[in-house]
Design a protein around this motif. Structure first.
Motif, short mmCIF file in Angstrom:
data_model
loop_
_atom_site.label_atom_id
_atom_site.label_comp_id
_atom_site.label_asym_id
_atom_site.label_seq_id
_atom_site.Cartn_x
_atom_site.Cartn_y
_atom_site.Cartn_z
N UNK A 146 0.84 -1.19 0.00
CA UNK A 146 0.00 0.00 0.00
C UNK A 146 0.88 1.25 0.00
N UNK A 147 1.95 1.19 0.78
CA UNK A 147 2.87 2.33 0.83
C UNK A 147 3.50 2.57 -0.53
N UNK B 47 -10.34 1.15 -1.93
CA UNK B 47 -9.49 0.00 -1.64
C UNK B 47 -10.33 -1.18 -1.14
N UNK B 48 -9.96 -2.40 -1.50
CA UNK B 48 -10.66 -3.58 -0.96
C UNK B 48 -10.40 -3.69 0.53
N UNK C 246 -7.56 -1.98 2.92
CA UNK C 246 -7.96 -0.86 3.78
C UNK C 246 -7.59 -1.11 5.23
N UNK C 247 -7.57 -2.37 5.64
CA UNK C 247 -7.21 -2.71 7.01
C UNK C 247 -5.79 -2.28 7.37
N UNK C 248 -4.93 -2.18 6.35
CA UNK C 248 -3.53 -1.80 6.58
C UNK C 248 -3.25 -0.35 6.18
N UNK D 254 -0.08 4.84 5.89
CA UNK D 254 -0.04 6.30 5.85
C UNK D 254 0.92 6.88 6.89
N UNK D 255 1.21 6.12 7.93
CA UNK D 255 2.10 6.60 8.99
C UNK D 255 3.57 6.41 8.65
#
Length: 290
Positions: A250-251, A276-277, A281-283, A288-289
């Motif tokens: 994701x990153x 996002x699926x 989305x769970x990650x 984002x951090x």
């Protein structure tokens, strides 16, 4: 290296054995390629309507959630008017190829889960891009339908040549990372590059072939396909067969969106994250951090 070259030659022979495209598909490809910008929608519809099976499949696809039209598409002419003749041609070619028997056990993957993931990948392209650029969505859906097709061909080939266990062992030794390297070691080509070759062989339009070729280096693509190359690259990371949707992937996708902006390609980050699926989305928060 010599073994990979030998396998590569056998793989090319395997491609020759793939079922030919249906006559209607071949006729449509020929007409679109010959006429270019001068093609007539009525003629495109006439070619398709001559084949009841292709007609039914096209109407089924046009009315699928991938396109989400506000009204039902009841005629081929409607489908061609809304999607464009080239996109319709690509859709029909892609759908005709999806029937290839799948067994991705050579990759250590569950075939049913793999195919479900492939369908989710196409749906994501539709959900994400239809809110930003409908034409880009229409353009990429056939490509997304076949994005993992090279893996299916490779796995079937490795199984047939009794190399699947060695291949899987090599993947495990690399912790299922560097898949392209293992594919190159065994077959002399990776599955994405091979897909680009198949797209060329099957007569997909040049822009779609180039989009595939620049999936790993979208910044280097020509401006006319830069947006499609970035969109496909982002999708490829989100649905990576082994670690798709992971914090790392994701990153990478988020960084590609930022990079795309420096290249003049602006994706709406809020729209992207909202589509996002669930498994990705769970990650998202953790990604984002970073």
């Amino acid at each position: 290296m010599e073994q990979a070259q030998d396998m590569n030659e056998l793989l090319l022979e395997q491609v020759q054995k793939l079922p030919p495209l249906p006559k209607t598909v071949r006729d449509l490809k020929l007409y679109v390629e010959q006429e270019g910008s001068h093609l007539q929608i009525n003629k495109v519809a006439e070619i398709i309507q001559g084949d009841p099976i292709v007609t039914a499949k096209l109407l089924q696809l046009a009315n699928s959630p991938f396109y989400s039209f506000s009204r039902q598409i009841t005629t081929i002419q409607q489908a061609v008017n809304l999607l464009g003749a080239v996109n319709v041609k690509n859709m029909i070619v892609a759908d005709s190829l999806k029937g290839e028997k799948a067994d991705v056990s050579a990759y250590g993957l569950n075939t049913d889960k793999f195919l479900s993931n492939c369908s989710a990948e196409v749906q994501f392209v539709s959900d994400w891009l239809s809110h930003e650029d409908k034409q880009l969505s229409y353009f990429l859906i056939p490509c997304a339908m076949l994005l993992r097709f090279g893996m299916i061909i490779f796995s079937n080939f490795l199984i047939e040549n009794k190399k699947d266990k060695d291949f899987l062992r090599a993947l495990k030794e690399h912790n299922f990372q560097n898949i392209d390297m293992v594919e190159n070691d065994f077959l002399g080509v990776d599955h994405i590059s091979f897909l680009g070759f198949l797209f060329y062989r099957w007569g997909f339009d040049e822009s779609l072939i180039e989009t595939i070729c620049f999936i790993n280096t979208p910044h280097a693509a020509e401006n006319k396909i830069k947006k499609s190359a970035y969109a496909l690259a982002i999708t490829n990371h989100i649905f990576s067969p082994y670690d798709g949707g992971s914090v790392f992937k994701i990153n990478v996708a988020l960084n590609l969106i930022k990079e795309a902006k420096t290249q003049g390609v602006d994706f709406n980050i809020d729209n992207f994250t909202s589509k996002l699926p669930d498994f990705a989305r769970n990650n998202l928060k953790q990604a984002l951090e970073i």
